[in-house]
Design a protein around this motif. Sequence first.
Motif, PDB file in Angstrom:
ATOM      1  N   THR A 291      -2.634  -0.343  -3.834  1.00  0.00           N
ATOM      2  CA  THR A 291      -3.676  -0.267  -2.903  1.00  0.00           C
ATOM      3  C   THR A 291      -4.747  -1.066  -3.282  1.00  0.00           C
ATOM      4  OG1 THR A 291      -4.476   2.008  -4.103  1.00  0.00           O
ATOM      5  CG2 THR A 291      -3.017   2.592  -2.325  1.00  0.00           C
ATOM      6  N   GLY A 292      -4.631  -1.685  -4.211  1.00  0.00           N
ATOM      7  CA  GLY A 292      -5.900  -2.678  -4.470  1.00  0.00           C
ATOM      8  C   GLY A 292      -6.154  -3.463  -3.350  1.00  0.00           C
TER       9      GLY A 292
ATOM     10  N   ARG B 156       0.783  -1.246   0.022  1.00  0.00           N
ATOM     11  CA  ARG B 156      -0.041   0.094  -0.087  1.00  0.00           C
ATOM     12  C   ARG B 156       0.898   1.090  -0.025  1.00  0.00           C
ATOM     13  NH1 ARG B 156      -5.369  -0.169   0.304  1.00  0.00           N
ATOM     14  NH2 ARG B 156      -5.187   1.941   1.243  1.00  0.00           N
TER      15      ARG B 156
ATOM     16  N   LYS C 273      -6.950  -4.239   0.356  1.00  0.00           N
ATOM     17  CA  LYS C 273      -7.348  -3.504   1.284  1.00  0.00           C
ATOM     18  C   LYS C 273      -6.910  -4.011   2.671  1.00  0.00           C
ATOM     19  CE  LYS C 273      -9.697  -1.150  -2.027  1.00  0.00           C
ATOM     20  NZ  LYS C 273      -8.657  -0.338  -2.704  1.00  0.00           N
ATOM     21  N   ARG C 274      -7.124  -2.867   3.595  1.00  0.00           N
ATOM     22  CA  ARG C 274      -6.928  -3.286   5.111  1.00  0.00           C
ATOM     23  C   ARG C 274      -8.337  -3.134   5.709  1.00  0.00           C
ATOM     24  NH1 ARG C 274      -2.162  -2.186   7.295  1.00  0.00           N
ATOM     25  NH2 ARG C 274      -1.741  -0.460   5.773  1.00  0.00           N
ATOM     26  N   GLY C 275      -8.638  -4.410   6.286  1.00  0.00           N
ATOM     27  CA  GLY C 275     -10.121  -4.323   6.845  1.00  0.00           C
ATOM     28  C   GLY C 275     -10.020  -4.766   8.176  1.00  0.00           C
TER      29      GLY C 275
ATOM     30  N   PHE D 145     -15.268  -3.301  -1.356  1.00  0.00           N
ATOM     31  CA  PHE D 145     -14.073  -3.448  -0.590  1.00  0.00           C
ATOM     32  C   PHE D 145     -13.277  -4.576  -0.333  1.00  0.00           C
ATOM     33  CE2 PHE D 145     -11.657  -2.234   3.319  1.00  0.00           C
ATOM     34  CZ  PHE D 145     -11.189  -0.845   2.976  1.00  0.00           C
TER      35      PHE D 145
ATOM     36  N   TYR E 107     -10.999   4.182  -2.422  1.00  0.00           N
ATOM     37  CA  TYR E 107     -11.530   4.502  -1.048  1.00  0.00           C
ATOM     38  C   TYR E 107     -10.575   5.563  -0.365  1.00  0.00           C
ATOM     39  CZ  TYR E 107     -13.871   0.388  -2.888  1.00  0.00           C
ATOM     40  OH  TYR E 107     -14.703  -0.620  -3.475  1.00  0.00           O
TER      41      TYR E 107
ATOM     42  N   GLY F 290      -9.317  -3.082  -8.987  1.00  0.00           N
ATOM     43  CA  GLY F 290      -8.482  -2.752  -7.623  1.00  0.00           C
ATOM     44  C   GLY F 290      -8.121  -1.113  -7.823  1.00  0.00           C
TER      45      GLY F 290
ATOM     46  N   ARG G 183      -9.954  -2.094  13.305  1.00  0.00           N
ATOM     47  CA  ARG G 183     -11.143  -2.985  13.246  1.00  0.00           C
ATOM     48  C   ARG G 183     -11.518  -2.994  14.758  1.00  0.00           C
ATOM     49  NH1 ARG G 183     -15.141  -3.524  10.396  1.00  0.00           N
ATOM     50  NH2 ARG G 183     -13.645  -3.381   8.685  1.00  0.00           N
TER      51      ARG G 183
ATOM     52  N   ILE H 126     -13.572  -7.174  -2.712  1.00  0.00           N
ATOM     53  CA  ILE H 126     -13.376  -7.685  -4.105  1.00  0.00           C
ATOM     54  C   ILE H 126     -12.069  -7.979  -4.348  1.00  0.00           C
ATOM     55  CG2 ILE H 126     -14.242  -7.445  -6.570  1.00  0.00           C
ATOM     56  CD1 ILE H 126     -16.470  -8.388  -4.636  1.00  0.00           C
ATOM     57  N   PRO H 127     -11.100  -6.911  -4.502  1.00  0.00           N
ATOM     58  CA  PRO H 127      -9.669  -7.624  -4.907  1.00  0.00           C
ATOM     59  C   PRO H 127      -9.276  -8.721  -4.083  1.00  0.00           C
ATOM     60  CG  PRO H 127      -9.905  -5.160  -4.606  1.00  0.00           C
ATOM     61  CD  PRO H 127     -11.284  -5.604  -4.052  1.00  0.00           C
TER      62      PRO H 127
ATOM     63  N   PHE I 276      -9.539  -9.357   3.250  1.00  0.00           N
ATOM     64  CA  PHE I 276      -9.708  -8.005   2.266  1.00  0.00           C
ATOM     65  C   PHE I 276      -8.375  -7.616   1.684  1.00  0.00           C
ATOM     66  CE2 PHE I 276     -13.499  -6.071   4.786  1.00  0.00           C
ATOM     67  CZ  PHE I 276     -14.254  -6.830   4.707  1.00  0.00           C
TER      68      PHE I 276
END
Lengths: 182, 816
Positions: A32-33, A27, A35-37, A99, B64, B60, B330, A101-102, A45
Amino acid sequence: MQVELELNGDTERFEAAKTDSLLDVLRKNGYTGAKRGCDTGACGFCTVIVDGKARNSCVVPASKADGSTVETIEGLGSQSDLHPVQEAFVDNTALQCGFCIPGMIMRSTALLGEDPDPTRDEIREGLSENLCRCTGYEKILDAVEDAADRMADESGAVAADGGHPGSGCDGPCGCEPGGGGT
Amino acid sequence: MSKPDESGEDVDPDDGVVDLQSEDHPLERDEPADNRKSAAEREAIAAETEKYDARKIVTGEAKYTADYRTRFPELAEATIVRSGIPHGRVIDVDTSAAAAMDGVHAVITPWSEEVPDTLYSPSGQSYPEPSPWDTRVLSEHVRYVGDRIAAVAAVDAETADRAARKIDIEYEEYDAVFDIWDATDPEAPQLFAPEEVENETTGADYEQNLESHFEGEYGDPEGVIADADEERVLETEWETPYQSHCVPEPHTSIVYTDEDDRYNVITATQVPYHTRRQLSHVFDVAIRDIRVVKPRVGAGFGSKQEMVVEPVALALHRAAGIPVKLECTRREEFYALRNRHPMDLTMRTAVDEAGDPAAMDLSVRENSGAYGTHGMTVASNVATKAFPLYPRVPNMRFEGDVVHTNLPMGAAQRGYGAPQGMFVVEGHMDELARQLGEDPIEFRKRQAVREGDLDRAAAILKDDDRFARRIRSCGLRECIERGAAAIGYDDIGQPDDPHRHRGVGMALCAQGSGVAGKELGAAQLKMNEDGSFVLQVGGVDVGSGNDTMFTQIVGEVLGCDPADVVVKSSDTDFAPFDYGAYASSTTYISGRAVKKAAREARDRVLEWASRMLDEPARDLETGGGEVYSEESGASVTLEEVGYESVYGDEDREHIMGQGHHATDESPPPFGAQFLTAVVDETTGEYEVEKLVFAADCGVAINPPLVEGQIEGGVHMSYEFATSGTLQFGEAGQPETVGFRQYGMPRPDEQPPIESIVVETHEPTGPFGAKSIGELPTNGVPPALSNAIRDAVGVRITEIPIEPEDVKAALAARDGA
Ligand code: FES
Ligand code: FES
């Protein structure tokens, strides 16, 4: 420290801190594809493919990733030339906020690499590391089934036309690779 | 309960109109001629249009908020320091060690000059907010474990975290209260002193920790229930827990000052315009000096119908002097941010001699948590969303207490009180039917709302009749029939194992389409010379596909391909006003605004085409990318009109259209949730085998996206019924801080979901559409309680339903 990755087919060197995860390194360097979930390996993610296996990149230390082959969503297909898995997600409306999906697509791609014709239950099992809050998973399962069919058709097409993958589908002929499949 | 005299088969739909007449709410309604199209006439609507942002999502490339980091050569990352105690006062914050660290740009506390002391409501609601102003950017008086005390901006998140751990906080600890029944005791610790809150709502009494008390009724429910024989009265009690939104993208904001010296806020929000107004209020900065931009958002489900982290990011940006990104973890999402409000509920009904419900009385006590955002409004929606399922019950009563405790705050969450309301009302009605010896589905088919009914229940808490509503579309019976067929209601079969029993449960569902009388959507459509369009619209797409729906509405009106409409939405500098994405309002409200803008643009297109074809505009139609004459067969393409209008010799015009929409209407979408469950009588364990949801959302503008809303909503509802909730220690310490502890269903844990779209036509909606976003979140808890009742004869009234609860109920049934 320096981390060297075989990233989407290119050799890349990145500066990384000791505490960085592979996700951090990606990232920070514009990938950035992923993601940080959660940052704890619980949502998927951030899934990328490391040495052929789908991994939650937030729990892969950058130091451990050094020297490995990494595939991210950026290396899959482009908007005008989607990979069959991406195409199947689009055509099945298997995405909402996107979010997850990648990561979901990278996991699905790895799954289909290991098992080109999974049952619906095997897909559920294979995607169990990846959460999605929006879709209830139904359309994602449809998409992965459909992607399996598309990829089988493509490799079938390879055999039938003597090894020219996608021939007749690259040009502006309006044909639908994989038959549309929705 | 005694059995009714008649079975009530097949009630004539004509006797559906409650004989209460109201001139203000006529059944008939003027509808523009182009609003009602048969399936064959539709071009862009009801078609499987590719989701507008699908390609950038699967590659991608969709950006966001956190992905905007690459745009900033210098960007500080931030961490919030939160209270470790449930209740107390911060006496001192020692920031010296943190501030001295390398790489730390700023440390702020409640006393920093960059941090305003202003009270505000974080709720993303219309102005003035119906929620209390009880929040400050940072708090001295902390009211739950997780309250914000300080914040750090540093060169990266890691450094900010390390600095945050070096901040020393000294507290004066107060007693805390965690139980909603204890909290109203006069002896209970008080969360808010009078000067700490401004609250205009009814019945607030902070000495008793009451954020609100409200009641409303019509008819004489008390009298009817008091006069009814005991065996004609049923009383049931219910309990619902916290539910996390599990919002995929954590709350994230980037704040910077642009070259015009204006604050720019890129933020994951459902409410850009409300956020701009509230930032202006909190920081005493003119609205014109703030720009709020919503990029792609990783969903909201109500958690982002709030100004959550934006003010902290802005205060840090002021202190640090460089752009700041604040991205929640989170862990914070689970313990410190927002949740669905827990509730205790009691329902009473009385049935008349014919076996029809004559009175309903529902009371709710809601745990608002430490702050009052959406507290009163969510609690009021419990009945105002669920009672409209039964608008012919002549005597209705509803009351609520909204109570503060030292636990995390509730807030808006998809369904907004309706999931709790449907749990109670639909669980209760099922029980009532069974005790009357009736088939619970036939019973509800007979009692439930019909097209033509006048619904006063939606307005039960209002002083007058303005928000009573005429039901102009209702596909509930078709939902029931198709749902029943899909689940195999008539023959569900039983497992071979004699200890295992299969049951089927159904729950009816209703929602609204926007907040009646408190919505505004606006749009502007500009034509490009090649016949394509740019749509500027305030409507906020947080993932459900509103941008796509807008392009379809434009396409249907103008006869162009939806792919030829570029959408620029949700930027307070460029997009017209919109209240935001909440209350299931976007298709119904913002969609109507878009339709009006498109119609205005179409009038201009026809005017230009009329000149070009030398035929009167009234003979012209649009379709297939052309304007054509039905009379002569002549046509011009939209592209020809576009070029002529901009580059014409004699005259020139930029073809545009504007539209805005505001209304007192909020037509309910309806649905029926079915499921089958197998219960093991020896262990109390149960398994949900299949979930079916049939929805009437009027005309589905984009059927696959509607199905996606249904499936995602049912998933959240299934979790609410079976697994998700937050645990706390004795001192209010959060124990649920991650996905795995929480139990959000994974792909291999989620039972299959079948969605059924039942079409009706809502004359007040764009092309007959109502809403779909929240409706499917309402049905699984009651349907599961009803299925377990069907399977093994016990009634479970508390969710999430645990096998131990079922086992205990079975033991009680067997007299153990
Ligand atoms: S961010 Fe890596 S698993 Fe959640
Ligand atoms: S599409 Fe939103 S989380 Fe999967």
